[in-house]
Design an enzyme around this catalytic site. Structure first.
Site, short mmCIF file in Angstrom:
data_model
loop_
_atom_site.label_atom_id
_atom_site.label_comp_id
_atom_site.label_asym_id
_atom_site.label_seq_id
_atom_site.Cartn_x
_atom_site.Cartn_y
_atom_site.Cartn_z
CG ASP A 130 24.51 44.47 1.95
OD1 ASP A 130 25.44 43.82 2.44
OD2 ASP A 130 24.68 45.56 1.36
CG ASP A 149 17.31 42.08 1.99
OD1 ASP A 149 17.68 43.02 1.26
OD2 ASP A 149 17.78 41.87 3.12
CG ASP A 206 18.99 44.74 -1.92
OD1 ASP A 206 19.59 45.82 -1.75
OD2 ASP A 206 18.80 43.91 -1.01
#
Ligand SMILES: O=P(O)(O)OC[C@H]1O[C@H](O[C@H]2O[C@H](CO)[C@@H](O)[C@H](O)[C@H]2O)[C@H](O)[C@@H](O)[C@@H]1O
Length: 388
Positions: free
Chosen positions: A118, A312, A116
């Site tokens: 960000d 996240d 991922d």
């Protein structure tokens, strides 16, 4: 739901609430960019809820959970935090402390890396246009990609995430996996049986392009009176950012978003870190993107592959679930605090992601005899060149 689950959820939200930096607004860059709003608030219109009862209820619950995560509330929970942390870490141990376990699971298998962006490769910052990754992180991802097929899977528009990452040898899945493209430059996987292939480009939501463009413009218009609100055009989806909006306007802003989306039954609202994401109702998410990429790479029904997914956010849970359901691969959640997750392991922050990638590359080099490695007291401390 147990008390512990409540605490876990609230503490997860507290983390998001605790991130509060200044707000250096930069003008939008690519993909139509993000539009900013300022000015006075509008009155709450109860009628907004009418045709959106289900998703509306979810959005309201989200606003409430964000409010519950205020520092005062979090402090009241402090005595339980240590216990919760311990229990959670037992369930989702650090991928660094369990590194040997992870690499032994990869024996005889090709690791395929899914990352991922960000909050995983770049730290969370106030301005989405300034979420840069460090040079050392870029080097770590580049190294990983020279041994393992590596994909970036992001909610952002593909061009924008490429602008941040700037590595041509990667696969990119933007717009929550709705915009997939193989590497511009074919990667050469070192001494691996797997030589790589170019994934076909895939855009399962292409018919939504003009709808998202229209909705983006309407969201910009509708939210411009909320100070700090920001709308981002992610090509096949859009994001409305709450991070720089005063808490007292959150419900109002959520209602504004709902008021627009209720007119588009083919769109739905999902939630990320202080962001509402507007996306097509099609059955496609980061989990589907992971499966699509594995298939494109020729690993669909093979047992000699180990997908490793690191993320996240809530949207990464779709990918963690796919790995759980397949009974194959390793999900790693990036979080400083306990959160409900389907990931097996955890890392605290992007710097730990970088350490994990670096260690994986060191280990791979050693197993391929690219570089001699060093063990101290039976613990792997890295290749000779990096040990002083
Ligand atoms: O799937 P991801 O790559 O994690 O994208 C999800 C959203 O990420 C970005 O927003 C998040 O990061 C921003 C920069 O640190 C932060 O300001 C924001 O509060 C976070 O939600 C991106 O801007 C969104 O468009 C993505 O949907």
């Amino acid at each position: 739901m147990t008390n512990q689950n409540v605490i876990v959820q609230e503490m997860g939200m507290a983390v998001a609430a605790a991130v509060a930096n200044s707000y250096p607004f930069l003008p939008p860059r690519s993909c139509g960019g993000a539009a900013h709003a300022g000015g006075s608030t509008m009155s709450i219109k109860k009628s907004f809820l009418s045709s959106l009862e289900l998703s509306g209820a979810r959005v309201n619950a989200w606003v409430e959970s964000m409010k519950a995560s205020s520092p005062t509330h979090a402090k009241a929970l402090a005595s339980s935090i240590d216990d919760v942390n311990t229990v959670w870490m037992r369930k989702h141990p650090s991928a660094l402390s369990k590194f040997e376990q992870i690499v032994s699971a990869s024996k005889g298998k090709q690791i395929v890396m899914f990352l991922d962006y960000d909050g995983t490769l770049s730290p969370i910052v106030d301005d989405p246009d300034s979420a840069f990754m460090s040079e050392s992180m870029r080097a770590a991802v580049r190294d990983a990609a020279s041994y393992f097929p590596t994909a970036i899977v992001s909610g952002r528009c593909r061009d924008k995430v490429y602008d941040f990452v700037k590595l041509t040898e990667l696969y990119y899945a933007g717009s929550h996996g709705m915009d997939i493209r193989g590497p511009a430059k074919a990667p050469k996987y070192k001494k691996s049986k797997y030589q790589g292939s170019k994934a076909p480009n895939h855009q399962p939501a292409s018919e939504f392009l003009s709808m998202i463009e229209e909705v983006f413009k309407r969201l910009v218009e509708t939210t411009k009176s909320t100070p700090g609100a920001k709308v981002e055009n992610n090509k096949f989806c859009a994001s409305v950012h709450f991070r720089c909006v005063d808490e007292k306007y959150w419900s109002d802003l959520a209602d504004k978003v709902k008021s627009v989306i209720k007119e588009y039954p083919m769109l739905r609202i999902t939630q990320g870190r202080k962001v509402l994401e507007i996306r097509p109702t099609i059955k496609w998410d980061k989990g589907k993107a992971l499966e699509f990429l594995l298939e494109s790479l020729g690993f669909a029904d093979r047992s000699d592959v180990l997908p490793v997914y690191i993320g996240d956010d809530r949207t990464d849970e779709d990918a963690f679930k796919v790995l759980r359901d397949r009974g194959q691969g390793i999900g790693i959640l990036v979080s400083k605090h306990p959160k409900e997750t389907k990931a097996a392991y955890s890392l605290k922050e992007p710097t730990e992601v970088m350490d994990f990638l670096t260690r994986l590359v060191d280990w791979k080099r050693l197993t391929l005899n690219d570089e001699p490695g060093v063990y101290k007291d039976k613990i792997w401390v890295g290749p000779t060149s990096t040990v002083r």
